[in-house]
Structures are given as C-alpha cells and as structure tokens.
Design a protein around this motif. Structure first.
Motif, short mmCIF file in Angstrom:
data_model
loop_
_atom_site.label_atom_id
_atom_site.label_comp_id
_atom_site.label_asym_id
_atom_site.label_seq_id
_atom_site.Cartn_x
_atom_site.Cartn_y
_atom_site.Cartn_z
N THR A 1 42.42 38.80 38.63
CA THR A 1 42.78 38.49 37.24
C THR A 1 42.24 37.11 36.85
O THR A 1 41.71 36.93 35.76
N ASP B 1 40.83 45.54 35.33
CA ASP B 1 41.41 44.61 36.30
C ASP B 1 42.60 45.34 36.92
O ASP B 1 43.58 45.62 36.23
N THR B 2 42.49 45.66 38.18
CA THR B 2 43.54 46.49 38.78
C THR B 2 44.52 45.64 39.59
O THR B 2 44.23 44.51 39.94
N THR C 1 49.39 41.45 38.69
CA THR C 1 49.11 42.52 37.72
C THR C 1 49.93 43.77 38.01
O THR C 1 50.10 44.13 39.16
#
Ligand SMILES: Nc1nc2c(ncn2[C@@H]2O[C@H](COP(=O)(O)OP(=O)(O)OP(=O)(O)O)[C@@H](O)[C@H]2O)c(=O)[nH]1
Ligand SMILES: [Mg+2]
Lengths: 614, 252
Positions: free
Chosen positions: B25, B61-62, B42
């Motif tokens: 992130t 963005d995982t 996240t």
C-alpha cells in the motif's frame, strides 16, 4: 444487546454469589485454583479473596450472548459513600408510577438495587493481572509459531497505538477498560492495550480461571472488586474478558464483549473459527487476525464514545425527506444481480439504505451489523482514493457466510460521503463498481453531493426547550407493521459537554440510566435522577426509549413539560430525523411505498400515550 | 477525479501481491500521491485506476493477510503484470511469495509479467535513504509539520538493519518463477530488468518500478486495443456487457 433472558429464571437458583464471609466455597476453591496456578502469582490469595464475588452459572446455559444481572438479587454490604450518595439524590417519579401501564416502579428500596458486591477482594484480580505479567518477562514469546507473526512483531512499532505499551507500568493498569480475547486453549488473540505476547501469562491465568470454574460444570461470568469489574464471555472456542473500572454493569460490559466477538466473526465467520479450532485446539488465531487489531481498537473506541452501541440502534443523519428519497431512488436504480444492500453514509452516519427484497425476504439489517460495517469503513479509510472490495460477514444476518463489500468514497479528497454496496457474489466487483458510476453520475446530475455537504446534525436548541441540554430518543419498531432498522436520534453534544471528558461523563450518566431501565431484576420505566451537575430523566414505554439531560435547576414538573414538548418536536421532525421507509428493490424494481400509515399511527399513539399521563 | 471516475475502461491490470506489512500500500501510495504516510493493513483489495499517458491502468492493491487469501486468484484474473513484493529485512516475506502467493497468479495472463520488489531498502541501504530527487526531499520537509510515523526502530535511530534478502536471492526466485510458469529463461525478460529494490518511505526506485512495468505492459495494452478495434462493430451496439467480459478474459 439487552434482551430478556429466558434462562434467567433457572439461573437464579444455581447462581452462587458470595457474601463477604469466610469459608464460602467458590471463593475458596477459586483461591485454591489460583494458588495452584503458581504461587509466584499470588503470594497471599486465600487471605485476600475471601470476599471476592464470583458469579457462576450452570453449564446448562451454554449461550452467554445474553445478559443477566443476578448479582442484584443478592444484595450485600453497603457501598462506598459515593455510590450511596448518588442514589440518595435520586427518586422515582411516583405520581407517574401509578399511571404508567402495568409495570410497577421501584421506589425507596431502589437504593440498594444497584449494588454489586464490591469489596477490596477484587483487588486481587487486579493484583493477579499485574503479578502475572511480571512473570512473562521470563516467558518471552515461546508460544509463537508463525513466521508471519515474526514479521509483524519485528515491525511492531509500525502498529503504533497501544500495542507496544509497557504492560508492567502503572499506567497500563489504569486504563478504563481492558479487553482481552483468548482461545480456549489459553492462547492470546487480542489485547486492547499492550501486546498479546507480553500478556500471554495474564491470559493464561484468565483461562485457568475459566476452565477451573468450568471443570465444576459452571461458567464464570464475572468477578467484582472495589474498583474493577471483570466480565467473562465465552463464545464457541473464544473467551472474551473485560476488566473495567468504568462502573458499567456486567450486563453492559458483556454486551460490549459481544460486539468484539461479532467483529471477529465479521472478519472470519463463525463457521471457519469453529472449524479451525476443531482441527487444531491450540491454533494461533492471530495468524488470521494479524493486521485487524486496529479494527478491534477502533470498535472499542466507538463502543466507549458512541451511544449507538449502548442503544443497539443506528444513528442516521437528519435529512430533508425529499433529499433522502431522491438518494434512495438513485440507489434503487443502480442495481446489478446479487447486489443485496446499498448504503450511503456521511460522516459515519447513515444517509439512506436500500435492500434487495427477494434475496433477503423479510429480513433486515440488524443495527449491530451496521455498526460493524461502519467501523470497518472507518478503520479502512486510511487509503481513501481506491475502491475497496472485501469479504465481510454480517454476524447477526448470518454468522457463517460472507458478503462482498464494495466501499468507495464519492467525494475525494474530502472523503466524507461513502458508498457501501454489498453483494453475495465474490466475482461481482466490476459489475458493482459499474453501479457506483451510475450512482455517481446521478448524484452529479442532481447536485446531491453539495446538498449533502450542507447537512449537519442538529442542535438541541432547535427543540426550543430552555433547560434541555441533550437527549437520545429511540422509537421501537413494531414488527407487525413494518420491519425497519432500529434507529435513534440525538442532537450534537454541545456545551457544557464539549470536551472529551465531559462527553464521556454524560455518556456514563446515560449508561447508568440505561442500566437501571434495563435491569433484569428490577426494570424501571421512569427514572428521575438528580446528579451533581445535571438532572436526567429516562423513560421507556412500549413505543420508545428516551434519555434526557437537563440543567441541574430544572424541576420535575418542568422536565415533564419539556419532554412533552420534545416529543412533539420529534413527531414533527421525524421524517427528517429518521429513515422512515427503507426501500427495497428486486431485479424487476418497483418498490412499493406501502406501510406509510402504520408507522404514523405508531408515532401518534406514542405521543398520546405520554400526554394521557399528565 | 471526475476524469477517472468516468470509468475509462481499464486497458490492463496490474496486481500487487505480497505478505502483509511488506509495504504494498505504501508503494502505491508513494507512486500515486507522492507521499509516505501511515497505513493500516489492507482489507480485501483496493482498486485504483491510474491514467498513464493515454492509457488507463488498473492497479489492485491486495491484502497480504492470510485471512484474505481466498480472494487472491480473483484479483489476479487476467492480470498483465504482477508485482511480487517482499521486505528486504525479512527473509520470510520472500519465502511467502513462493509458498503462498505464486499459485494465486495461475489466473493471470499467460504472458503476464512478474516483477520482484524488495521494499524498505531504506532500512538497509544508505543510498536508498536519500530521496530520489529534490522534489521529494522538499516534500518531506513540508510534511515535517505532521511527521511521518517511524516505520521501524532502526529508522528512528538512524541505524541500518540487517539485510536478509540479497538481490541474488531475488534473482534466484525470479528464475524459479519462470520455471514454475514453464517459461524459457532465454526468451523471457532477464532478472535485472524485473527485480527491484525500493523504498516507499524515501521514494527510492518507486517511480522507476512502476514506469518500467508500464512500459513493459504497453504491448499488451496495444494488442488489446487492437483486438477491440478489430472486433465486429455490432459488439459495441449490442452487447456492451459481454464484450466487456470477453476482452477482459482474453487479455487484461
Ligand atoms: N522503513 C520503511 N518502512 C516502510 C516502507 N514501506 C512501508 N513501510 C512500513 O511498513 C508498514 C506496512 O506498510 P503497508 O504499506 O501497509 O504494507 P502492506 O504490504 O500494504 O500490508 P497489508 O496491506 O497488510 O498487506 C507500515 O508501517 C509502513 O510505514 C519502506 O519503504 N521503508
Ligand atoms: Mg496494504
């Protein structure tokens, strides 16, 4: 969270509560068990704990989700002066008592009713927690197995907040409310203050307490001391413990623990937690929860500062009904298969909510589920520019399955207006994101965002009652008429409740009133409470629950007149204050606007009910 | 923002994968917002649309947390590039890429590009402690009003941490990834081009990483745009939704 507990009747009989005298079995055995845990932790357990109060309950009540307040039935020694004084200033409104429907009000003897058995004894719980900690320096972190965690720990300063607090410091012990979560095997899962590692032996002691009592086919429910209340809640393989000096009742604290449990469920689902622990009893759940600490921290801060949790109701932003309707219409038009809820939020309050009608026939969103969603949004909004897609379980809706939540802000960079779309389809992101574009377009066309930006919560001065400082009003749903989200309305907290401390003090007073109203042993319908710096009046009927705060000089008669005015004002404003007709859609959208009448009738009788009392 | 939200259809998909806390992130944030700020772990995944010249690049963005593992293959479906991120001060984070994340990329494009990114280089390399250009440096100064959070004890004290993952380790993993994908090392892009060490904190190599990747997916973008043009015109009229899906699965 306060519902009547059907178990209670049976529970009374087996409930053990120790009067402050020697040789009472539970305290004794507890002491023994504690000393068995290790003498280093309790140098003098027996001597200290002979007046400890431990509430236990038969295992035949496996579900602890609900709350009882049995301790009140076994009144004990007089309280500290403080408590007594508080009580002395309080009186029930007896003239209302006779008229107030069927239920009787307590009077006079009331004073004794709120006592818990408090004594120094409970000191030892605190001592126990403190002592246990000293131990751990030696123990270190041997329980840790996950490399994942090591990575996390290495960087723990990044977690900031209270994670790296020194658990041996006095300041750690001073926290108003500690919350711990551990597994049945005694593995630490979460601690509000201080890292779980540093507290692993403290949690071990707690678990030993739980399992000791359990071994006698009992469930430990709470431990009282002069300053602290320790409340236990076991849910499946998880044990939640709250150590509080907030003077809240066991019932309320247990309700708060339940929120913590639900938040964990919302991230993992109940089914998967059970499966994990069936498979491996001493699984380290932090593997899966690592990174979620901030979500739990955020929840606990909200629980302390936001009355929504206490009232188990949702706070929606006051909005002209025409604007709210147009927003609902926008949401109703932007749908896609498997979409089940569309929710619009501004500043952490609901603007509107619409739901699919066939997928969730006759179901509604529970306030607690909404609270969890709002907390998730609050906690995950650090990076607000993106569109978030995440699985989330709504524990009260269905504790075992996931929804997929689409979260996006409509007004970057301010990020105050948030759209939340819930789908049952994991793969639906792009379709759901497309709904957002439609919503955005429609809102731009109607200039909705700038209209929303002007919306504010309201001031109590708008009610026009001079001595009224603040209130919370929660109308009850009438299931037969219309099932809708339980809501409450409340003005901004203004002077003299502007500072954080004063806000908290008012909330504490409300919590106190709430506990009296909802006491399971002696529920009251009406309380007139003269506190030091204000006067409070709480009133519950079959139609609503109301808490009001007045300046200290108000007279009883004035307060009652004021409440009449207040109720009239709310009635007049209710279209603005509440989401009146939550709308539903289906794949062939044509929402009906029925049941208007039902709701109004209810409100009418609400007011009439009160006026007839005067 | 209104520009982006008009949902230009994304031309390609880029996915950030890697263990929690490695700085995915932060990297994206540094690239898109030119800043380093406090993040929270996240949840699920976050979707961004980045305008790059005339192209629209979607970036996922995982979450690195195991809790969200089940979603990984969904985020990767049809990806043109995957950024496998680790933390240079944490050997395990590299190992996790192979153990946990590589299999998620099975749903990516067959010609997907894999980049290996060792983040937090500022903790181990003096050269990464300097901001890449004065632009960023001045920004750091501006931010001093609300200081960025200390990312680690080492950076607080100005010491450097032990580097647990060397570029050679990363290059070796890159080789294994190619083998896993059944790709010839000779015909694929070399490790030097696709292994990066970055610092989201100082901005070191961050632009380089993203720009290089975007350059590399350009052929994919162009091919996809071509395919769209070639596809029969009825497509546009009749089945917007389906054409949407088809092209996505075909390329990006
Ligand atoms: N020193 C240093 N710290 C960094 C750097 N990048 C990120 N961090 C810190 O590492 C922590 C994790 O960063 P995130 O960007 O949230 O990590 P992530 O990979 O997105 O984590 P998940 O979302 O949980 O998967 C934060 O405290 C950052 O401040 C870096 O380049 N240098
Ligand atoms: Mg992240």
């Amino acid at each position: 969270m306060e519902r009547d507990n059907h178990q209670e009747g049976e529970a009374q009989g087996v409930k053990i509560c120790d009067p402050p005298c020697e040789s009472n079995p539970p305290a004794d055995t507890l002491a023994t068990s504690l000393s068995l845990l290790g003498n280093h932790m309790f140098p003098d357990p027996v001597e200290r704990n002979n007046s400890t109060t431990v509430n236990k309950q038969e295992l035949s009540n496996p579900i602890l989700s609900d709350v009882t307040e049995e301790e009140k039935s076994v009144d004990a020694e007089p309280q500290s002066n403080q408590v007594t004084k508080l009580e002395a200033e309080e009186a029930e409104i007896s003239e209302c008592q006779n008229n107030a429907s069927s239920q009787t009000l307590d009077e006079g003897t009331e004073d004794a009713a709120t006592d818990n058995d408090r004594s120094d004894s409970g000191e030892f719980v605190v001592a126990m927690l403190a002592k246990a900690k000293l131990e751990e320096q030696g123990i270190g972190v041997k329980g840790r197995s996950s490399p994942l965690l090591e990575a996390g720990i290495q960087e723990s300063p990044a977690f900031m907040s209270h994670r790296d607090e020194d658990v041996t410091a006095e300041s750690w012990r001073q926290h108003r409310k500690h919350v711990f979560v551990l597994s049945e095997a005694g593995k630490p899962i979460y601690s509000r203050y201080g890292s779980e590692e540093a507290l692993s032996s403290t949690m071990g002691v707690m678990m030993a307490l739980v399992s000791f009592v359990q071994s006698g086919d009992n469930i430990i429910r709470s431990v009282y001391s002069a300053e602290h209340t320790v409340v236990f809640l076991q849910k499946g393989p998880l044990v939640l413990v709250c150590v509080s000096n907030s003077r809240q009742t066991e019932q309320q604290l247990r309700g708060e623990l339940l929120y913590v449990y639900y938040q964990i469920i919302s991230m993992l689902t109940q089914a998967s937690i059970s499966r994990i622990f069936e498979h491996k009893k001493n699984y380290d759940l932090r593997r899966l929860l690592a990174g979620s600490e901030k979500i739990l921290d955020g929840l606990l801060n909200l629980v302390d500062s936001d009355p929504s949790f206490l009232l188990a109701a949702v706070h929606c932003l006051p909005l002209a009904s025409s604007l709210r309707d147009s927003l609902s219409q926008i949401l109703l038009k932007a749908i896609t298969p498997n979409l089940v809820f569309s929710i619009l939020i501004a500043n952490n309050q609901l603007l509107t909510i619409v739901q699919e009608k066939t997928v969730i026939e006759d179901a509604r969103l529970e306030p607690a589920d909404v609270h969890l969603l709002l907390n998730l949004i609050g906690a995950s909004s650090a990076f607000q520019a993106g569109e978030i897609w995440t699985p989330i379980c709504l524990p009260l809706f269905n504790p075992d399955c996931y929804f997929y939540a689409y979260i996006s802000y409509l007004d970057p960079p301010e990020c105050t207006v948030c759209l939340l779309l819930l789908s049952t389809d994991k793969e639906a992101f792009y379709a759901v994101a497309e709904c957002k574009r439609k919503i955005e377009e429609a809102m731009t066309a109607q200039n909705s965002l700038s209209l929303i930006a002007k919306v504010q919560s309201y001031s109590v001065s708008q009610v026009g009652v001079s001595d009224l400082r603040h209130f919370m009003y929660k109308p009850f749903d009438v299931p037969d008429n219309y099932r809708q989200l339980t809501q409450f309305t409340s003005p901004e907290m203004e002077a003299p409740y502007s500072s954080e401390e004063e806000k908290m003090r008012l909330l504490d007073l409300y919590r106190y009133m709430h506990s009296r109203i909802h006491s399971t042993s002696r529920p009251l319908k009406l309380i007139y409470h003269v506190a030091e710096r204000e006067t409070l009046l709480a009133w519950v009927t079959s139609k609503f629950e109301l808490y009001t705060c007045f300046s200290p000089l108000v007279t009883k008669a004035c307060a009652i007149t004021a409440i009449t005015k207040l109720l009239r004002w709310i009635k007049k404003e209710e279209d603005r204050l509440f989401i009146r007709y939550p709308q539903k859609y289906s794949t062939t959208p044509n929402p009906s606007k029925s049941s208007r009448g039902g709701k109004s009738d209810q409100q009418d009788s609400t007011e009439n009910g009160f006026l007839s009392l005067l | 923002m209104p520009e982006v939200s008009k949902m230009k259809k994304p031309d390609v998909k880029v996915v950030l994968l890697g263990d929690m806390n490695v700085g995915k992130t932060s990297l994206l944030h540094r690239y898109t917002e030119r800043r380093f700020k406090d993040t929270i772990s996240t949840v699920g995944g976050a979707f961004f649309l980045k305008q790059w010249g005339p192209y629209n690049i979607s970036i996922w963005d995982t979450a690195g947390r195991e809790q969200f593992h089940g979603l990984g293959s969904m985020y990767c479906r049809g990806a043109a590039a995957v950024i496998l991120t680790y933390d240079v001060t944490n050997w395990q984070s590299l190992a996790e890429l192979e153990e946990r994340f590589l299999s998620l990329t099975d749903t990516a494009n067959h010609d997907c590009i894999y980049a290996l990114v060792g983040n937090k280089a500022d903790l181990t390399d003096p050269k990464a402690q300097l901001s890449p250009d004065s632009d960023v440096a001045s920004e750091e100064c501006e931010e001093s009003g609300c200081p960025t959070p200390p990312a680690s004890p080492a950076s607080l004290s100005g010491m450097t941490l032990h580097k647990q993952v060397t570029p050679e380790d990363a290059a070796a993993l890159y080789g294994r990834i190619l083998r896993y994908k059944g790709l010839e090392e000779k015909s694929s892009l070399p490790a030097e081009k696709l292994c990066f060490e970055t610092s989201a904190k100082t901005g070191y190599n961050v632009d380089t990483l993203f720009e290089a990747l975007f350059d590399l997916v350009l052929p994919c973008i162009l091919r996809k745009r071509n395919e769209n043009q070639e596809s029969p015109t009825v497509d546009l009229e009749e089945c917007r939704g389906t054409s949407n899906k088809r092209t996505r699965s075909a390329c990006c």
